[in-house]
Design a protein around this motif. Structure first.
Motif, mmCIF file in Angstrom:
data_model
loop_
_atom_site.group_PDB
_atom_site.id
_atom_site.type_symbol
_atom_site.label_atom_id
_atom_site.label_comp_id
_atom_site.label_asym_id
_atom_site.label_seq_id
_atom_site.Cartn_x
_atom_site.Cartn_y
_atom_site.Cartn_z
ATOM 1 N N PHE A 52 33.191 61.859 36.979
ATOM 2 C CA PHE A 52 32.040 61.688 39.063
ATOM 3 C C PHE A 52 32.359 63.128 38.906
ATOM 4 O O PHE A 52 31.098 63.527 39.769
ATOM 5 C CB PHE A 52 32.811 61.024 39.533
ATOM 6 N N ALA A 53 33.270 64.054 39.258
ATOM 7 C CA ALA A 53 33.608 64.988 40.597
ATOM 8 C C ALA A 53 32.279 66.611 40.051
ATOM 9 O O ALA A 53 31.884 67.203 40.539
ATOM 10 C CB ALA A 53 34.608 65.100 41.348
ATOM 11 N N LEU A 54 32.712 66.666 38.469
ATOM 12 C CA LEU A 54 32.390 67.011 37.649
ATOM 13 C C LEU A 54 30.527 67.164 37.757
ATOM 14 O O LEU A 54 29.887 68.042 37.650
ATOM 15 C CB LEU A 54 33.022 67.169 35.758
ATOM 16 N N HIS A 55 30.909 66.197 37.085
ATOM 17 C CA HIS A 55 28.830 65.284 37.305
ATOM 18 C C HIS A 55 28.247 66.161 38.345
ATOM 19 O O HIS A 55 27.216 66.406 38.543
ATOM 20 C CB HIS A 55 28.814 64.120 37.356
ATOM 21 N N LYS A 56 28.959 65.617 39.358
ATOM 22 C CA LYS A 56 28.334 66.554 40.813
ATOM 23 C C LYS A 56 27.988 67.618 40.894
ATOM 24 O O LYS A 56 26.751 68.479 41.234
ATOM 25 C CB LYS A 56 29.070 65.706 42.619
ATOM 26 N N GLU A 57 28.951 68.458 40.904
ATOM 27 C CA GLU A 57 29.161 69.658 40.720
ATOM 28 C C GLU A 57 28.446 69.908 39.234
ATOM 29 O O GLU A 57 27.399 71.675 39.796
ATOM 30 C CB GLU A 57 30.717 70.173 40.126
ATOM 31 N N PHE A 58 28.128 69.690 38.008
ATOM 32 C CA PHE A 58 26.595 70.318 36.997
ATOM 33 C C PHE A 58 25.922 70.311 37.753
ATOM 34 O O PHE A 58 25.012 70.873 37.657
ATOM 35 C CB PHE A 58 27.126 69.238 36.150
ATOM 36 N N LYS A 59 25.664 68.741 38.342
ATOM 37 C CA LYS A 59 24.263 68.132 39.117
ATOM 38 C C LYS A 59 23.625 69.458 39.871
ATOM 39 O O LYS A 59 22.589 70.087 40.230
ATOM 40 C CB LYS A 59 24.589 67.389 39.154
ATOM 41 N N THR A 60 24.677 69.657 40.810
ATOM 42 C CA THR A 60 24.654 71.020 41.701
ATOM 43 C C THR A 60 23.757 72.312 41.320
ATOM 44 O O THR A 60 22.362 72.731 42.116
ATOM 45 C CB THR A 60 25.898 71.479 42.663
ATOM 46 N N LEU A 61 24.995 73.040 39.759
ATOM 47 C CA LEU A 61 24.448 74.105 39.539
ATOM 48 C C LEU A 61 22.938 73.754 38.829
ATOM 49 O O LEU A 61 22.141 74.898 39.270
ATOM 50 C CB LEU A 61 26.405 74.593 38.119
ATOM 51 N N LEU A 62 22.935 72.691 38.580
ATOM 52 C CA LEU A 62 21.413 72.524 37.658
ATOM 53 C C LEU A 62 20.151 73.214 38.572
ATOM 54 O O LEU A 62 19.278 73.656 38.124
ATOM 55 C CB LEU A 62 21.329 72.016 36.159
ATOM 56 N N GLY A 63 20.363 72.592 39.577
ATOM 57 C CA GLY A 63 19.251 72.739 40.672
ATOM 58 C C GLY A 63 18.197 71.582 40.612
ATOM 59 O O GLY A 63 18.213 70.289 39.414
ATOM 60 N N GLY A 69 20.738 62.652 32.457
ATOM 61 C CA GLY A 69 22.163 63.073 32.209
ATOM 62 C C GLY A 69 22.186 64.400 31.114
ATOM 63 O O GLY A 69 22.963 64.496 30.256
ATOM 64 N N SER A 70 21.694 64.759 32.112
ATOM 65 C CA SER A 70 21.623 66.610 31.161
ATOM 66 C C SER A 70 23.334 67.154 31.388
ATOM 67 O O SER A 70 23.871 68.499 31.266
ATOM 68 C CB SER A 70 20.530 67.780 32.212
ATOM 69 N N THR A 71 23.963 66.596 32.748
ATOM 70 C CA THR A 71 25.731 66.918 32.818
ATOM 71 C C THR A 71 26.038 66.661 31.863
ATOM 72 O O THR A 71 27.292 67.089 31.971
ATOM 73 C CB THR A 71 25.323 66.646 34.063
ATOM 74 N N PHE A 72 26.259 65.087 30.558
ATOM 75 C CA PHE A 72 26.651 64.451 30.021
ATOM 76 C C PHE A 72 27.671 65.438 28.845
ATOM 77 O O PHE A 72 28.432 65.622 28.714
ATOM 78 C CB PHE A 72 26.332 63.578 29.446
ATOM 79 N N ILE A 73 26.384 66.593 28.800
ATOM 80 C CA ILE A 73 26.499 67.639 27.145
ATOM 81 C C ILE A 73 28.260 68.386 28.374
ATOM 82 O O ILE A 73 29.339 68.590 27.301
ATOM 83 C CB ILE A 73 25.627 68.427 27.151
ATOM 84 N N PHE A 74 27.637 68.368 28.494
ATOM 85 C CA PHE A 74 28.995 69.949 29.857
ATOM 86 C C PHE A 74 29.604 69.013 30.112
ATOM 87 O O PHE A 74 31.389 69.754 30.294
ATOM 88 C CB PHE A 74 28.366 70.523 31.022
#
Length: 225
Positions: A52-63, A69-74
């Motif tokens: 969940f922490a990774l999901h929030k960070e990746f979501k922030t980086l993706l803008g 679901g775009s963070t799921f692959i990462f």
């Protein structure tokens, strides 16, 4: 008897001439039987909090242009590399992430798909990336060449970074381990202590390198949108 230092990374694990080199990549299905848990265990709760922490960070980086679901692959990429890095710390288990054939197979398709998506859907945006803002007109041709080269070597740098970091620690552990039979008892004690400290460092490197690989892949993805 090792013929050379790097022979410790040679794919030579087999049973009845059946190659088992890459089978360690799929050991997670046997070692972590998630379907056996009827209620969330502590292991599940810790792992879900990390994801969940990774999901929030990746979501922030993706803008703002990220899709559901775009963070799921990462996240899957992070989990896959992390698991294989950890497996390499166990004796007699083939370290798949220390080989370029593995790391480049992860990095190149991701980078190539980002490039295809960016140049087809956001061509003007991709051209704008080749010339940083505020570049003098006389330097623009050179900046285009530099940015193009830096973009082309991205999958190689991703792959080499992961493989080199996994190889370096294992080589150091192997070098120190081979000196054990020639040392006295007191020096052997310090050698074992050093090996334990290096193994702890490799544990941290396994986490950091999987995180760096996933973060950089996310950043490369955010640049094409």
């Amino acid at each position: 008897m090792m013929t050379n230092l790097f022979s410790t990374f040679d794919p030579s694990t087999n049973i009845l001439n059946l190659s088992l080199n890459w089978s360690s990549t799929f050991l997670g299905f046997m070692l972590i039987p998630m379907t056996f848990w009827f209620i969330p265990s502590r292991y599940n709760m810790i792992w879900f909090n990390i994801l969940f922490a990774l999901h929030k960070e990746f979501k922030t980086l993706l803008g703002p242009f990220n899709q559901k679901g775009s963070t799921f692959i990462f996240i899957s990429l992070f989990s896959f590399i992390l698991f294989n890095n950890f497996l390499g710390l166990f004796p007699y288990i083939y370290t798949s992430t220390s080989h370029m054939s593995m790391t480049l197979s992860l990095a190149f398709p991701l980078w190539f798909s980002f490039m295809i998506f960016g140049w087809i859907n956001n061509t003007q945006h991709m051209f704008a990336h080749l010339v940083p803002q505020g570049t003098p007109p006389i330097l623009m041709p050179f900046m285009v060449c530099i940015e193009t080269i830096s973009n082309m070597i991205r999958p190689g740098t991703l792959a080499v970074r992961l493989a080199a970091n996994m190889i370096a620690g294992h080589l150091l552990l192997t070098l120190l381990g081979n000196t054990g039979p020639m040392l006295s008892f007191s020096l052997t004690f310090f050698l074992i202590l050093t090996q334990i400290l290096l193994l702890t460092l490799e544990f941290a490197v396994s986490i950091i390198q999987s995180y760096v690989f996933a973060i950089l892949s996310t950043l490369y993805s955010s640049e094409v949108t």
